[in-house]
Design a protein around this motif. Structure first.
Motif, PDB file in Angstrom:
ATOM      1  N   ARG A  88      -8.245  10.420  19.888  1.00  0.00           N
ATOM      2  CA  ARG A  88      -9.102   9.682  20.571  1.00  0.00           C
ATOM      3  C   ARG A  88      -8.941   8.215  19.508  1.00  0.00           C
ATOM      4  O   ARG A  88      -9.102   8.557  18.415  1.00  0.00           O
ATOM      5  N   ARG A  89      -8.916   7.014  20.388  1.00  0.00           N
ATOM      6  CA  ARG A  89      -8.660   5.968  19.322  1.00  0.00           C
ATOM      7  C   ARG A  89      -9.796   5.784  18.378  1.00  0.00           C
ATOM      8  O   ARG A  89      -9.702   5.386  17.099  1.00  0.00           O
ATOM      9  N   GLU A  90     -11.182   5.867  18.948  1.00  0.00           N
ATOM     10  CA  GLU A  90     -12.263   5.670  17.852  1.00  0.00           C
ATOM     11  C   GLU A  90     -12.161   6.659  16.637  1.00  0.00           C
ATOM     12  O   GLU A  90     -12.558   6.618  15.504  1.00  0.00           O
ATOM     13  N   ASP A  91     -11.628   8.032  16.951  1.00  0.00           N
ATOM     14  CA  ASP A  91     -11.529   8.949  16.105  1.00  0.00           C
ATOM     15  C   ASP A  91     -10.352   8.516  14.976  1.00  0.00           C
ATOM     16  O   ASP A  91     -10.492   8.813  13.891  1.00  0.00           O
ATOM     17  N   LEU A  92      -9.238   8.157  15.553  1.00  0.00           N
ATOM     18  CA  LEU A  92      -8.199   7.513  14.502  1.00  0.00           C
ATOM     19  C   LEU A  92      -8.591   6.525  13.808  1.00  0.00           C
ATOM     20  O   LEU A  92      -8.570   6.420  12.456  1.00  0.00           O
ATOM     21  N   ASP A  93      -9.143   5.430  14.300  1.00  0.00           N
ATOM     22  CA  ASP A  93     -10.037   3.999  13.766  1.00  0.00           C
ATOM     23  C   ASP A  93     -10.879   4.894  12.618  1.00  0.00           C
ATOM     24  O   ASP A  93     -10.926   4.236  11.365  1.00  0.00           O
ATOM     25  N   GLY A  94     -11.640   5.650  13.023  1.00  0.00           N
ATOM     26  CA  GLY A  94     -12.557   6.029  11.975  1.00  0.00           C
ATOM     27  C   GLY A  94     -12.084   6.978  10.654  1.00  0.00           C
ATOM     28  O   GLY A  94     -12.416   6.667   9.678  1.00  0.00           O
ATOM     29  N   HIS A  95     -11.241   7.376  11.048  1.00  0.00           N
ATOM     30  CA  HIS A  95     -10.323   8.142   9.848  1.00  0.00           C
ATOM     31  C   HIS A  95      -9.478   7.247   9.211  1.00  0.00           C
ATOM     32  O   HIS A  95      -9.584   7.308   7.843  1.00  0.00           O
ATOM     33  N   LEU A  96      -8.760   6.221   9.678  1.00  0.00           N
ATOM     34  CA  LEU A  96      -8.374   5.031   8.972  1.00  0.00           C
ATOM     35  C   LEU A  96      -9.089   4.286   7.945  1.00  0.00           C
ATOM     36  O   LEU A  96      -8.762   3.857   6.982  1.00  0.00           O
ATOM     37  N   GLN A  97     -10.294   4.126   8.572  1.00  0.00           N
ATOM     38  CA  GLN A  97     -11.260   3.278   7.741  1.00  0.00           C
ATOM     39  C   GLN A  97     -11.975   4.237   6.595  1.00  0.00           C
ATOM     40  O   GLN A  97     -11.859   3.549   5.566  1.00  0.00           O
ATOM     41  N   VAL A 124      -2.939   2.748   6.466  1.00  0.00           N
ATOM     42  CA  VAL A 124      -2.094   1.849   6.828  1.00  0.00           C
ATOM     43  C   VAL A 124      -1.513   1.167   5.804  1.00  0.00           C
ATOM     44  O   VAL A 124      -2.315   0.540   5.065  1.00  0.00           O
ATOM     45  N   GLY A 125      -0.266   1.328   5.571  1.00  0.00           N
ATOM     46  CA  GLY A 125       0.143   0.529   4.605  1.00  0.00           C
ATOM     47  C   GLY A 125       2.061   0.289   5.027  1.00  0.00           C
ATOM     48  O   GLY A 125       2.401   1.460   5.628  1.00  0.00           O
ATOM     49  N   SER A 126       2.543  -0.785   5.397  1.00  0.00           N
ATOM     50  CA  SER A 126       3.858  -0.981   5.718  1.00  0.00           C
ATOM     51  C   SER A 126       4.918  -1.117   4.728  1.00  0.00           C
ATOM     52  O   SER A 126       5.989  -1.335   5.241  1.00  0.00           O
ATOM     53  N   ASP A 127       4.632  -1.199   3.481  1.00  0.00           N
ATOM     54  CA  ASP A 127       5.763  -1.594   2.609  1.00  0.00           C
ATOM     55  C   ASP A 127       6.085  -3.007   2.799  1.00  0.00           C
ATOM     56  O   ASP A 127       7.396  -3.704   2.762  1.00  0.00           O
ATOM     57  N   ALA A 128       5.215  -3.913   3.345  1.00  0.00           N
ATOM     58  CA  ALA A 128       5.445  -5.360   3.619  1.00  0.00           C
ATOM     59  C   ALA A 128       6.356  -6.063   2.688  1.00  0.00           C
ATOM     60  O   ALA A 128       6.093  -5.914   1.530  1.00  0.00           O
ATOM     61  N   GLY A 129       7.221  -6.773   3.213  1.00  0.00           N
ATOM     62  CA  GLY A 129       8.132  -7.451   2.299  1.00  0.00           C
ATOM     63  C   GLY A 129       9.592  -6.651   2.365  1.00  0.00           C
ATOM     64  O   GLY A 129      10.568  -7.424   1.950  1.00  0.00           O
ATOM     65  N   ALA A 130       9.471  -5.379   2.422  1.00  0.00           N
ATOM     66  CA  ALA A 130      10.807  -4.749   2.742  1.00  0.00           C
ATOM     67  C   ALA A 130      11.389  -5.297   3.790  1.00  0.00           C
ATOM     68  O   ALA A 130      10.928  -5.938   4.936  1.00  0.00           O
ATOM     69  N   TYR A 131      13.099  -4.866   3.993  1.00  0.00           N
ATOM     70  CA  TYR A 131      13.799  -5.652   5.056  1.00  0.00           C
ATOM     71  C   TYR A 131      13.165  -5.054   6.456  1.00  0.00           C
ATOM     72  O   TYR A 131      12.659  -4.010   6.682  1.00  0.00           O
ATOM     73  N   TYR A 157      -0.153  -0.036  12.142  1.00  0.00           N
ATOM     74  CA  TYR A 157      -1.218   0.562  12.986  1.00  0.00           C
ATOM     75  C   TYR A 157      -0.824   0.899  14.344  1.00  0.00           C
ATOM     76  O   TYR A 157      -1.154   2.097  14.842  1.00  0.00           O
ATOM     77  N   GLU A 158      -0.020   0.039  14.967  1.00  0.00           N
ATOM     78  CA  GLU A 158       0.402   0.287  16.305  1.00  0.00           C
ATOM     79  C   GLU A 158       1.224   1.741  16.356  1.00  0.00           C
ATOM     80  O   GLU A 158       0.949   2.415  17.434  1.00  0.00           O
ATOM     81  N   THR A 159       1.883   1.868  15.556  1.00  0.00           N
ATOM     82  CA  THR A 159       2.872   2.992  15.437  1.00  0.00           C
ATOM     83  C   THR A 159       1.875   4.266  15.120  1.00  0.00           C
ATOM     84  O   THR A 159       2.225   5.237  16.083  1.00  0.00           O
TER      85      THR A 159
END
Length: 292
Positions: free
Chosen positions: A269-278, A239-246, A258-260
């Motif tokens: 499965r949400r638990e699988d996605l969360d585990g992968h991102l973590q 998860v990285g959004s380029d925060a600060g960009a327009y 993350y919602e995207t």
């Protein structure tokens, strides 16, 4: 909440000129604190900055502990003179200059090195970038120089040629990665290179009136397809959004990214996605830390 693995604290998410004015005569500490508070309010405890040439990310790192945040920065990004990158860093005319800049990152106690090897997405048409990628040899040598000094390398890259060259050369993470193909994703999966796609930089533009929504939606659809393909291939995603960009505010940018992910990968499965991102974030936290 996940960390923010790609931010630019010197930018404000709405007006680049104002952001520059805020810091051009010295770091605006009040503005830095405002942004850090936005992250704390969202429950974000890790930020990996993409660099700037005002010293903002260094000040943010010095203050971040007060907000319960672990902050990592390359200090500034390194780009080849005459190519995209001045907005966030310093230029190198030659590869010897790259070596000198990497040494400067070390003197400034940077946590890692960031290099720029391509242009930006040109939203005036589908498939367009603001400029061609650097030559494969330049990309490989920039990464090699940084690795020789013990630094992990964060690579700003768009387009299949730039991304594949960077991954083949040992990039530790790819940032953005628009217009990549299956070969690029397979290479990232094979080498364990983390991809930080920053999808909301396009998604959040839809409907804002600045660009043609038909083009934005076409680009966004492609990004979603690539995200699904990368998941299927086992690419480490973070998860990285380029925060600060327009249109990408600090704090909320990572929440939206993350919602995207959840929306695009709705069949996972949400638990699988969360585990992968973590797991991917843990890899970033481990690798993108100041070398000893």
């Amino acid at each position: 909440m996940f960390g923010e693995c790609h931010a630019h604290l010197f930018m404000n998410g709405s007006n680049y000129r104002q952001a520059v004015n805020d810091h051009k005569n010295g770091v605006n500490t009040a503005r830095v604190r405002e942004h850090l508070e936005a992250y704390r309010a969202c429950g974000i405890t890790y930020i990996r900055d993409g660099g700037d040439h005002f010293g903002v990310s260094l000040q943010a790192r010095a203050l971040a502990g007060e907000y319960g945040i672990t902050y990592r920065t390359p200090v500034f990004a390194i780009h080849r003179a005459g190519h995209y990158g001045e907005i966030v860093g310093k230029s190198a005319q030659t590869l010897d200059d790259v070596r000198l800049l990497v040494q400067e990152v070390r003197r400034e106690q940077g946590d890692f090195v960031k290099i720029m090897v391509s242009g930006l997405v040109d939203y005036s048409g589908f498939g367009l970038l603001s400029e061609p990628a650097l030559e494969k040899g330049w990309i490989a040598e920039m990464i090699h120089i940084a690795h020789e000094e013990g630094f992990a390398v964060m690579v700003h890259a768009n387009g299949a040629d730039a991304v594949l060259a960077a991954v083949d050369a040992g990039a530790d993470s790819i940032e953005h990665g628009n217009y990549i193909d299956r070969e690029c994703m397979a290479a990232m999966a094979e080498r364990g290179c983390v991809w930080v796609p920053t999808i909301v930089t396009t998604r959040n533009l839809i409907g804002c009136g600045r660009y043609d929504d038909r083009i934005l939606e076409q680009i966004y659809d492609m990004e979603c397809e690539n995200l699904v393909c990368s998941w299927e291939l086992g690419v480490p995603l973070a998860v990285g959004s380029d925060a600060g960009a327009y249109m990408v505010p600090h704090g909320q940018g990572a929440v939206c990214e993350y919602e995207t992910f959840c929306e695009v990968l709705k069949d996972v499965r949400r638990e699988d996605l969360d585990g992968h991102l973590q797991e991917s974030e843990a890899q970033i936290r481990r690798v993108f830390a100041q070398p000893q």
